[in-house]
Write an enzyme that holds these catalytic residues in place. Sequence first.
Site, PDB file in Angstrom:
ATOM      1  N   HIS A  80      -8.743   3.717  -0.969  1.00 18.85           N
ATOM      2  CA  HIS A  80      -9.521   2.843  -0.084  1.00 18.85           C
ATOM      3  C   HIS A  80     -10.255   3.722   0.929  1.00 18.85           C
ATOM      4  O   HIS A  80      -9.667   4.635   1.505  1.00 18.85           O
ATOM      5  CB  HIS A  80      -8.585   1.869   0.628  1.00 18.85           C
ATOM      6  CG  HIS A  80      -9.317   0.883   1.483  1.00 18.85           C
ATOM      7  ND1 HIS A  80     -10.056  -0.155   0.958  1.00 18.85           N
ATOM      8  CD2 HIS A  80      -9.458   0.807   2.834  1.00 18.85           C
ATOM      9  CE1 HIS A  80     -10.619  -0.837   1.944  1.00 18.85           C
ATOM     10  NE2 HIS A  80     -10.274  -0.280   3.089  1.00 18.85           N
ATOM     11  N   ASP A  89      -5.032  -4.207   0.370  1.00 19.61           N
ATOM     12  CA  ASP A  89      -5.040  -2.887   1.010  1.00 19.61           C
ATOM     13  C   ASP A  89      -3.837  -2.697   1.940  1.00 19.61           C
ATOM     14  O   ASP A  89      -3.926  -1.980   2.953  1.00 19.61           O
ATOM     15  CB  ASP A  89      -6.361  -2.667   1.792  1.00 19.61           C
ATOM     16  CG  ASP A  89      -7.581  -2.767   0.878  1.00 19.61           C
ATOM     17  OD1 ASP A  89      -7.489  -2.361  -0.290  1.00 19.61           O
ATOM     18  OD2 ASP A  89      -8.628  -3.276   1.336  1.00 19.61           O
ATOM     19  N   ASN A 123      -4.147   2.650  -5.387  1.00 19.25           N
ATOM     20  CA  ASN A 123      -5.552   2.396  -5.079  1.00 19.25           C
ATOM     21  C   ASN A 123      -6.043   3.454  -4.096  1.00 19.25           C
ATOM     22  O   ASN A 123      -5.244   4.000  -3.326  1.00 19.25           O
ATOM     23  CB  ASN A 123      -5.712   1.010  -4.448  1.00 19.25           C
ATOM     24  CG  ASN A 123      -7.160   0.660  -4.139  1.00 19.25           C
ATOM     25  OD1 ASN A 123      -8.063   0.981  -4.923  1.00 19.25           O
ATOM     26  ND2 ASN A 123      -7.403   0.015  -3.003  1.00 19.25           N
ATOM     27  N   SER A 179      -7.689   6.573   2.167  1.00 14.03           N
ATOM     28  CA  SER A 179      -6.237   6.444   2.011  1.00 14.03           C
ATOM     29  C   SER A 179      -5.909   6.135   0.562  1.00 14.03           C
ATOM     30  O   SER A 179      -6.605   5.332  -0.076  1.00 14.03           O
ATOM     31  CB  SER A 179      -5.713   5.265   2.854  1.00 14.03           C
ATOM     32  OG  SER A 179      -6.138   5.346   4.192  1.00 14.03           O
TER      33      SER A 179
END
Length: 191
Positions: free
Chosen positions: A110, A146, A108, A137
Amino acid sequence: MAKSRVGILISGRGSNMASLVEASRAPDSGYDVVLVASDKHEAPGLAWAAEQGVPTFAMSPRGIPKPEYEAAIDAALRDAGVEAIALAGYMRLLSDDFVAKWRGRILNIHPSLLPKYKGLDTHARAIAAGDAMAGCSVHVVTEELDGGEVLGQAQVPILPGDTAETLGARVIVEEHKLYPRMLDQWLSMRR
Ligand code: GAR
């Protein structure tokens, strides 16, 4: 060597998705984007992907039990032969079951310097806290929101007078550079 087959999940604009697709076209890229899937039929990124000739899949979770919805996404990804998933502005929490099925195979991006500002409104929170730096990040997705291992970050200064919008515009430029680099590196380490 065969390229890794990547599926990307989006919910909206899809600018990170577009940067991943564009980077995948470089001759030395280690991956191909074989599916772009969205929880919103009207996500602008879906139309862009389709125009680019990337296979797309859209399904709204509205009125469907979450396990059924995720089973459909899972089936679309597997039918496309996806080996790794990149979340790119996918604004829906994946269930623990889904994460377990794809354990260690989901990344992912973020928009904060994790572990700071998990969740939403990251830029407004960084400004309100008086931080000097903000950024983005790329991390491995786990059951914790996260919370998975951070693979890489990019930083930008927070300038006097910044709003969430002006800061976000500066951060997204870095997102577009960081994500393709991290995805490629991470995939090459896994081969
Ligand atoms: C990006 O800034 C991404 O980091 C963020 O949403 C935006 C999507 O933009 N993701 C999250 O907040 C995930 N928690 P995009 O659709 O243009 O890539």
